[in-house]
Enzyme design. Sequence first.
Site, PDB file in Angstrom:
ATOM      1  N   SER A 179       0.829  -1.211   0.000  1.00 11.55           N
ATOM      2  CA  SER A 179       0.000   0.000   0.000  1.00 11.55           C
ATOM      3  C   SER A 179       0.862   1.259   0.000  1.00 11.55           C
ATOM      4  CB  SER A 179      -0.910   0.022   1.226  1.00 11.55           C
ATOM      5  OG  SER A 179      -1.695  -1.141   1.266  1.00 11.55           O
TER       6      SER A 179
HETATM    7  N1  SAH Z   1      -0.035  -5.147   4.223  1.00 14.46           N
HETATM    8  C1  SAH Z   1       0.507  -5.550   2.952  1.00 14.46           C
HETATM    9  C2  SAH Z   1      -0.492  -5.331   1.860  1.00 14.46           C
HETATM   10  C3  SAH Z   1      -0.587  -6.531   1.014  1.00 14.46           C
HETATM   11  S1  SAH Z   1      -1.907  -6.552  -0.151  1.00 14.46           S
HETATM   12  C4  SAH Z   1       1.824  -4.840   2.704  1.00 14.46           C
HETATM   13  O1  SAH Z   1       2.196  -3.950   3.486  1.00 14.46           O
HETATM   14  O2  SAH Z   1       2.525  -5.194   1.753  1.00 14.46           O
HETATM   15  C5  SAH Z   1      -3.053  -7.641   0.632  1.00 14.46           C
HETATM   16  C6  SAH Z   1      -2.586  -9.039   0.912  1.00 14.46           C
HETATM   17  O3  SAH Z   1      -3.713  -9.777   1.419  1.00 14.46           O
HETATM   18  C7  SAH Z   1      -2.098  -9.822  -0.302  1.00 14.46           C
HETATM   19  O4  SAH Z   1      -0.809 -10.299  -0.043  1.00 14.46           O
HETATM   20  C8  SAH Z   1      -3.100 -10.975  -0.430  1.00 14.46           C
HETATM   21  O5  SAH Z   1      -2.522 -12.182  -0.874  1.00 14.46           O
HETATM   22  C9  SAH Z   1      -3.591 -11.116   1.007  1.00 14.46           C
HETATM   23  N2  SAH Z   1      -4.890 -11.782   1.150  1.00 14.46           N
HETATM   24  C10 SAH Z   1      -5.998 -11.675   0.366  1.00 14.46           C
HETATM   25  N3  SAH Z   1      -6.990 -12.437   0.859  1.00 14.46           N
HETATM   26  C11 SAH Z   1      -6.506 -13.039   1.979  1.00 14.46           C
HETATM   27  C12 SAH Z   1      -7.051 -13.948   2.937  1.00 14.46           C
HETATM   28  N4  SAH Z   1      -8.311 -14.389   2.844  1.00 14.46           N
HETATM   29  N5  SAH Z   1      -6.274 -14.364   3.949  1.00 14.46           N
HETATM   30  C13 SAH Z   1      -4.984 -13.916   4.079  1.00 14.46           C
HETATM   31  N6  SAH Z   1      -4.409 -13.063   3.201  1.00 14.46           N
HETATM   32  C14 SAH Z   1      -5.164 -12.622   2.168  1.00 14.46           C
END
Ligand code: SAH
Length: 218
Positions: free
Chosen positions: A70
């Site tokens: 993000s």
């Molecule tokens: N906080 C992260 C943002 C990653 S984007 C950062 O700082 O980089 C969101 C993430 O959520 C992705 O890696 C995606 O694979 C994960 N995600 C999506 N659905 C999910 C679920 N049901 N359980 C766990 N992770 C999930």
Amino acid sequence: MISNNTNGQFEHSLARGRMVDEQIINRGVKNEKVINAFRSVPRHLFVDANFSHQSYNDHPLPIGQDQTISQPYIVAVMTEYLDVQSNHKVLEIGTGSGYQTAILSHLAKMVYTVERIEELSLQARKILNRLNLKNIRYKIDDGSLGWKEFAPYDRIIVTAASEFMPVALQSQLVANGRIVIPIGKNSTQVLTLGVKHGNRLIQRKIFDCTFVPLISNK
Ligand code: SAH
């Protein structure tokens, strides 16, 4: 001429200072502990090497597997609304790059982080270990049902958009606990703060946002 090492550490730390001043403090984030965490976490380590020169810029970046890290300001606002204290247990759903995890690890007692994509979880763990951040437990799983084993949590943060407030996550919050989560579909998502009063979750809209979807098989 100021000396520099081959990894460009000096440029990165200058860019990081600018990011904190211009994108975080100037836009109204006030919590000193949150600001200090952003000053100390090397964001450039969490993005793909091809993008590391952009890692302190004011936008999200790809982290592989069709996922994104993000925008710094969004991570800061979510963290400030979460209001993490040093004795807190925090559950994070969506480890992704591990950047938000690192920020939380500076603020909380323990961080429990769940990621459904194995490659991302393993890569994040590698970097967070390298930074010697030890108060983190990792799980590779669908996090939409939370992580029962260590519940309840003082704080829960979800970094992928859910169409609704997940009931399982509410039930894993302590009394007066807080959850920060983007809610909605595609282009109509709202970053939402929930505070648990008794069995009720009082919800408040923060602002419109765009996250990758929370993918649940359960
Ligand atoms: N906080 C992260 C943002 C990653 S984007 C950062 O700082 O980089 C969101 C993430 O959520 C992705 O890696 C995606 O694979 C994960 N995600 C999506 N659905 C999910 C679920 N049901 N359980 C766990 N992770 C999930």
